[in-house]
Design a protein around this motif. Structure first.
Motif, short mmCIF file in Angstrom:
data_model
loop_
_atom_site.label_atom_id
_atom_site.label_comp_id
_atom_site.label_asym_id
_atom_site.label_seq_id
_atom_site.Cartn_x
_atom_site.Cartn_y
_atom_site.Cartn_z
N PHE A 44 18.40 -81.71 -26.88
CA PHE A 44 17.95 -81.97 -25.17
C PHE A 44 19.16 -81.13 -24.58
O PHE A 44 18.88 -80.73 -23.30
CB PHE A 44 17.56 -83.81 -24.59
N ILE A 65 14.36 -89.01 -15.17
CA ILE A 65 15.24 -87.99 -15.97
C ILE A 65 16.41 -88.03 -15.53
O ILE A 65 17.16 -88.10 -16.53
CB ILE A 65 14.91 -86.61 -14.86
N ALA A 119 17.57 -90.59 -18.00
CA ALA A 119 17.46 -89.75 -19.56
C ALA A 119 19.12 -89.28 -19.93
O ALA A 119 19.70 -89.04 -20.77
CB ALA A 119 16.37 -89.09 -19.94
N GLU A 149 14.95 -91.70 -25.62
CA GLU A 149 14.12 -91.32 -25.49
C GLU A 149 13.80 -91.97 -24.20
O GLU A 149 12.16 -91.85 -23.73
CB GLU A 149 14.07 -91.12 -26.86
N TYR A 208 14.08 -93.54 -21.29
CA TYR A 208 14.21 -92.86 -20.30
C TYR A 208 12.66 -91.70 -19.98
O TYR A 208 12.23 -91.86 -19.00
CB TYR A 208 15.11 -92.45 -18.96
N LEU A 209 13.10 -90.41 -20.44
CA LEU A 209 12.34 -89.61 -20.52
C LEU A 209 10.81 -89.96 -20.64
O LEU A 209 9.57 -88.96 -20.33
CB LEU A 209 13.00 -88.96 -21.86
N GLU A 246 7.93 -89.21 -18.22
CA GLU A 246 6.23 -88.68 -18.15
C GLU A 246 5.04 -89.00 -18.04
O GLU A 246 4.93 -88.90 -17.31
CB GLU A 246 6.58 -88.08 -19.50
N SER A 294 8.78 -80.86 -17.08
CA SER A 294 10.19 -79.80 -17.50
C SER A 294 10.78 -78.76 -15.88
O SER A 294 11.69 -78.73 -16.44
CB SER A 294 9.31 -78.46 -18.86
N VAL A 339 13.36 -81.52 -15.33
CA VAL A 339 14.07 -82.01 -16.17
C VAL A 339 15.05 -80.55 -16.37
O VAL A 339 16.59 -80.12 -17.02
CB VAL A 339 12.87 -82.29 -17.66
#
Ligand SMILES: [Fe+2]
Ligand SMILES: [Fe+2]
Length: 261
Positions: free
Chosen positions: A19, A177, A180, A217, A219-220, A224, A232, A235
């Motif tokens: 990531f 984000i 994360a 994971e 948070y991500l 979404e 994306s 991010v």
């Protein structure tokens, strides 16, 4: 460190390293690993655990819960804040018993969107774990007679938070984000430090990897879910910025700083 533990943590680290744009620079590690900087790193780490719990609490108060629950969240955090910002606890408060769950508010949303229910589930658990980490760092500092000192925040989180969009939903997606990214970097940095730590700290930092990897994971996934669309671009934007903050020279050594001279 036993071989099976090492293999295990490399595996945990894989999604985190995939990531992030970069590993911790060796120039940061060269300074951070010096024994004279251990007290500073642990102090900053302690603050980071509290900030992680506070940020999750802020998200809950701002986006999910009613005033009664918001007050419960504030009361949950209060003794930890008192400890860090005033350097002492009320004599009647025992940090150990606080973390044994009785202080965890049972928040239930009677209504709300799916993402709000997820936010409550994930963030309450995250707060509980961060406060447990706080207590663990605190006990290590106490055992090593490291006094609690005030410490300035690094540029790291602030520089990312300044770029949050102004819109209600866009702003929340950005905060998630950034959450994360901070969790992923913490996880990566714990692992990077492990080979240079004494056995007790090395074991402790390996034990933190699992929850920090999951926090990243969570948070991500929340970002979404809230966006309901591809995230994306955002991010990528924040990961590029984060890489700069990690790789360019920084003025002071901190847990999330860039390399210092
Ligand atoms: Fe943590
Ligand atoms: Fe975390």
């Amino acid at each position: 460190m036993p071989a099976h533990l090492l293999a295990n943590y490399q595996e945990l680290l894989m999604p985190v390293r995939q990531f992030l744009r970069c590993d911790t620079p060796s120039a940061w590690l060269a300074v951070a690993k010096e024994p004279e900087h251990l007290a500073l790193l642990l102090t900053d780490h302690l603050h980071c655990e509290l900030k992680a719990a506070q940020s999750a609490g802020l998200l809950l108060r701002r986006y999910a819960v009613d005033d009664v629950a918001a007050e419960q969240l504030l009361q949950w955090l209060a003794p930890y804040e008192q400890k860090v910002y005033r350097g002492h606890l009320e004599p009647s408060i025992d940090l150990k018993s606080l973390s044994k769950n009785q202080a965890v508010p049972r928040l239930r949303l009677n209504q709300g969107e799916a993402w709000q229910h997820q936010l409550v589930d994930r963030m309450v658990l995250l707060m509980k774990e961060e406060l447990h980490h706080f207590q663990q760092v605190w006990e290590i500092m106490e055992a090593r007679k490291i006094p609690l000192q005030p410490i300035t925040a690094s540029r790291y989180a602030g520089q990312m938070l300044r770029r949050i969009r102004g819109s209600e939903r866009g702003g929340l997606v950005d905060k998630l984000i950034i959450g994360a990214i901070i969790e992923a970097r913490s996880c990566e940095r714990f692992a990077a430090l492990v080979p240079f730590l004494d056995d007790e700290l090395a074991k402790f930092y390996v034990s933190l990897l699992r929850s920090e990897a999951r926090h990243f994971e969570d948070y991500l996934a929340l970002a979404e879910l809230v966006a309901g669309d591809s995230i994306s671009d955002r991010v990528d934007y924040f990961l590029d910025l984060e890489q700069k903050l990690i790789e360019t020279p920084d003025s002071e050594l901190r847990f999330h700083s860039g390399p210092v001279q």
